[in-house]
Design an enzyme around this catalytic site. Structure first.
Site, PDB file in Angstrom:
ATOM      1  N   HIS D 144       0.840  -1.197   0.000  1.00  0.00           N
ATOM      2  CA  HIS D 144       0.000   0.000   0.000  1.00  0.00           C
ATOM      3  C   HIS D 144       0.880   1.254   0.000  1.00  0.00           C
ATOM      4  O   HIS D 144       2.060   1.200   0.309  1.00  0.00           O
ATOM      5  CB  HIS D 144      -0.909   0.026   1.232  1.00  0.00           C
ATOM      6  N   LYS D 148      -0.507   4.807   4.845  1.00  0.00           N
ATOM      7  CA  LYS D 148      -1.373   3.851   5.549  1.00  0.00           C
ATOM      8  C   LYS D 148      -0.829   3.629   6.952  1.00  0.00           C
ATOM      9  O   LYS D 148       0.353   3.382   7.146  1.00  0.00           O
ATOM     10  CB  LYS D 148      -1.421   2.531   4.775  1.00  0.00           C
TER      11      LYS D 148
END
Lengths: 254, 254, 254, 254
Positions: D144, D148
Site C-alpha cells: 500500500h 497507511k
C-alpha cells in the site's frame, strides 16, 4: 493407512511416486510391478513381473505410470480386482475411457485417470475460467525455456478454451489499433491475446491477466520440476478410496 | 535555496511543477509566467505576461512547460539572462538544440532539455541496456490501457534500440519454432521479441526480462500518474545549477 | 582461443566449469588437476595430481574450484607461472588477497577472485544501488526455499548495505504506523524494510521495489540452479586475459 | 432494461454509480434521491428530496450510497415498495441485517448489502481460500501507499482468516529458523506469514503466494481507483432482480 501398489516403479514418474508414498505416513507401499525388473524385492516390498501375481493382495490403490501399450489392460485389471486405479499414463482411446467408467460403476470402485497431475496448473485454469465471467478483458502470457518448439503452449491453449466457454465474447483492444511491428499484440484467440515468451533459464510458467476499470487481477503458475506432479498423485490416492466410480481429469477431485 | 521561475504555470505540467517547487524546502518559487494570465499574483509570487519583465530578477533556474511555438525563444532568453533552463516542452529542431548548446557553452550556464522526465523509465532503459551486455537473451513485455492505438509503445521501441546497441546480435528462440496461432511469439526486433498487452485498468507499464542458464533478471517500471515526472524535474533543477552547459536528455544527469 | 586449466575438476562446480569451457568455441580445455584423481586422461585432456606438473604448459587461464586449504597456494602458483587465475573457491584471509594482488601487479598478470559468480545477482545489486540515489523509498523482498535457516538472506543484507551507501537516509513509512501483528512491516535496516518469504518450491529470488509519486520500479532476480554461476566464470576467463592485475569481486569486471 | 433509482447520487460513490448506469445500455436511470439537493432534475431524471415521493415509481432496483444514519430505513423502504436494494453504505447492526433478510423473504424480493464491491479482491480471496486446501504453504504480501497507518491491511487479515478456515494448520518455515534483524519473517498468523510493504506511488495491492515441491502459484490483485467498485455494483444490479431474498456479501453472487 492406505495400501498402495505402484505399477511402472522403475520409470521417472514411478520412482518419484514410490518416494512420495514412502514419505507420507498415511500411505503404505505394499508391492511394485515392472515386467522387466530382475530384483525380487525393492524399497522393502515384493517386486512383481506379472500383474496376475497381484490378485488377492491386500491393497486399496493401484498407481500406474507404465506405458500406453499396457495401461488399458492394467486399469481394467485393477478395477476387476478391487484396486482403485490412479493413472498418469497416457494413451487411452475415448472408448476405452468410457468402458473403464462403466466398469467402475458396476464394481462401485473409485478411480482417476489424469492427463495432468499438476494441481497448481489446474487451479490456475479453474480460477482463470471463473474470473473471466466477471472480467471479460483478459490476456495470457506463457513463458517457457527457449528449446520449446510450439507457441502458444498446450496449457495456454487449454486455458484459452476454458475462458472462451466462460466469458461473453469480446473483441479486445482499441478499435483501429495498429502494430508497427507485426505480432506485437500476440496471438488472437476468441478476441483476446496470448503471448509466448521463450528464454533460457525458464522452465514452464504462465500468467493470466485480467483488467477492469481501476483494477487488475493476475494468476500466475510456476512449474520448476516434475516433483510438482506428486502433490496431485497424492491427492488422487486419498480421494479415489472414497469414490464409487472412475473420473477423468484431476479437476473433478478439486 | 535555489530560486525558480516557472513559465507555463497554468498548464497541467506547469501547475504540478509549482506544487513540487513549493513542497521542497530547498527550492523557492520567485515568479511565474503566462501570456494569458489575468491575475497579478499567484501562489504568493508575481505573475508576468511577458518574459521581458523578468530581466534582472533574482533567480537561478527557469522551468519551462509552455508550447512548441515559444519554447525556443524562451530557452534562449533564459540562457541570455543567466537563468539555467529546465525544459519539458517539445518542439525543438535539431539545429535549435545545437544553437542552444553553443549559447550555453558561451555563457557558461547549465541547462536541460528533456523529452522524458520519468526517471524510473530512464533507469529501466539504462539498466536493460547494461544487462543485455551480459545476458543477450531478452524479451520485452509492455502493458498499457486498452485505448492505446500503437503497438509496441514508444518506450518499448526506445528500450529495444538501446538493447540492440549494447548486446551482440542473437536470433533467439528454438530453431524451427512454430506459431500455431500467428503472433504468439510477438514482434521481432533485432532477433528478440516484444509483446504488447492492452487491458482496461492499466496505465503504462513495462517489463524487460533476461534469461540465462539457471537464472532470470527482470526490470519492471510502473507509471500510474503524471506526478511521476516531477521527480525528474526536481532533479533537473538541482543539477543544472552546477553545470556549465546545456544537455539534452535527463539520462545525462543520472 | 583461450587455453584453460581447471583445478578441482571433479567437484560440482569444477565439472560444471569443464562442460562450460568445452561448449564455448572460444575456449579450449588443456589440462585438469585433482590430487585424488586416478585416471590419466579426462575429457580428452591430461589429468594432473600435482600442480607442479603444470609448469610450462601452454595455457592462459587457471580456473580454481578446489578447497580453502589449497586455494591460496594454487592461486600464487598460477600467478607465478603465468596463468591468470579465475577463482571461485572461498577461504582467503584479507592479507592473502592483498598479497596476491601485489604479486599480480609485479607479474603484470590479470586475475579474479570472486565470492559470487552470479552476474544476475550482481547486476541486481548494482541497479538497486543506483536507483536508490533517485528513489530513496525502497523495500526488499527476498524469497527462498523453506529449509533456509537465516533471514534476511546474505544477498538481501548486501543489497541493503549498498543502498545505504548510495541513498540519503530516510525513515520510511507513515509517522505513527502501527503493526496489529508484530513483524508485519518486516526487518528495519537504515530506515527501510526487508521481508523474507520462505516457501517450498522456491530456490533463491529477490525483488527490490522502489516507489515515488505516480511510479514504481522493480528489479527482480531469480536463481534456479548452480548453472547460473557459469555465465560469470565464462566472463571472468575472457576478461582476465586482458587485465594486468588481480581483482576481488566480479562487479569490477562489469 | 433494468430501471434503477440511485439514493445518494451526489456523493463520490453515488455519482460514479450514475455514470456507470448511464453507460450501460441494459440499465436505465429513472430517479435520483438526495435530501439536500436543490435541483429538480439531474442527469435527465427527476430529483427527489424525500424517499416517500418514490412510492409507486416504475423501478426494479434501488442503489444506495447514502449514510449510516438513513441506510437502514432506506433499505427497509425499498423492500416494502418492491425495489430490490443494492447497498454499499455501511453502518448496519447484525440485528438490522437479519430483519432485512426476513423482510426480503416475506416480500420475495432480492437484495444485496455489500461491505466490499471490489470483485477482483473478492475473487482473490476466494481463490486463495481454495488453493490453500491443496497448498498449505502460503504467504501473503500486501502493498500500500506509505500513508497507511495499519499493518497488515484489512484485506490481508480477511484473506488470512479465509485461509485458516480452509487449510489444515501448518507451522511453516524451517525448524529453528533465525531472524538476524527482527521482523524479517513478517507477521505470523496461524503458522504462516504476512508482509506489509509501504511505498509512495502504490495504491492497494496484494499477492498471495503458494509453494509446493517443484511449483508455485501466485494470485495478485491491484486496485488503482474507486472506479473498480462499479464492476461489482453493476453485477449486483443485474443479479438482485432474479433473487427472491436479500444476501449479505457480494461473494454470494459470484
Amino acid at each position: 493407512m492406505i495400501k498402495v501398489i505402484i505399477a511402472g516403479y522403475r520409470g521417472k514418474m514411478g520412482s518419484t511416486a514410490v518416494s512420495m508414498v514412502q514419505d507420507d505416513p498415511e500411505l503404505e507401499l505394499v508391492a511394485v510391478l515392472d515386467p522387466f525388473a530382475t530384483e525380487k524385492e525393492a524399497y522393502g516390498v515384493p517386486v512383481f513381473n506379472d500383474k496376475e501375481g497381484l490378485v488377492g493382495i491386500d491393497a486399496q490403490v493401484w498407481v500406474d505410470f507404465t506405458t500406453p501399450k499396457v495401461v488399458y489392460e492394467n486399469t481394467k485389471f485393477a478395477l476387476e480386482n478391487g484396486f482403485a486405479p490412479v493413472v498418469g499414463t497416457t494413451g487411452f482411446t475415448d472408448q476405452q475411457i468410457k468402458d473403464l467408467e462403466s466398469l467402475s460403476v458396476d464394481k462401485k470402485i473409485g478411480g482417476l485417470i489424469a492427463p495432468n497431475f499438476a494441481i497448481g496448473a489446474i487451479l490456475m485454469m479453474e480460477f482463470a475460467a471463473k474470473a473471466s465471467k466477471y472480467f471479460p478483458d483478459v490476456e495470457i502470457i506463457e513463458l517457457h525455456h527457449d528449446n520449446k518448439m510450439d507457441a502458444p503452449s498446450g496449457t495456454a491453449i487449454k486455458t484459452a478454451e476454458l475462458i472462451k466457454e466462460n466469458r461473453d465474447f469480446k473483441k479486445q483492444g482499441a478499435k483501429g489499433e495498429k502494430e508497427s511491428i507485426p505480432g506485437a499484440r500476440g496471438a488472437e484467440y476468441d478476441g483476446f491475446r496470448i503471448h509466448s515468451v521463450r528464454l533460457p533459464g525458464l522452465v514452464a510458467h504462465q500468467e493470466v491477466l485480467f483488467g477492469a476499470p481501476g483494477e487488475g487481477l493476475k494468476i500466475r503458475h510456476d512449474s520448476y520440476d516434475r516433483a510438482s506432479f506428486m502433490t496431485g498423485v497424492n491427492l488422487g490416492i486419498k480421494k479415489v478410496v472414497d469414490l464409487d466410480h472412475l473420473v477423468y481429469g484431476l479437476e473433478h477431485l478439486l
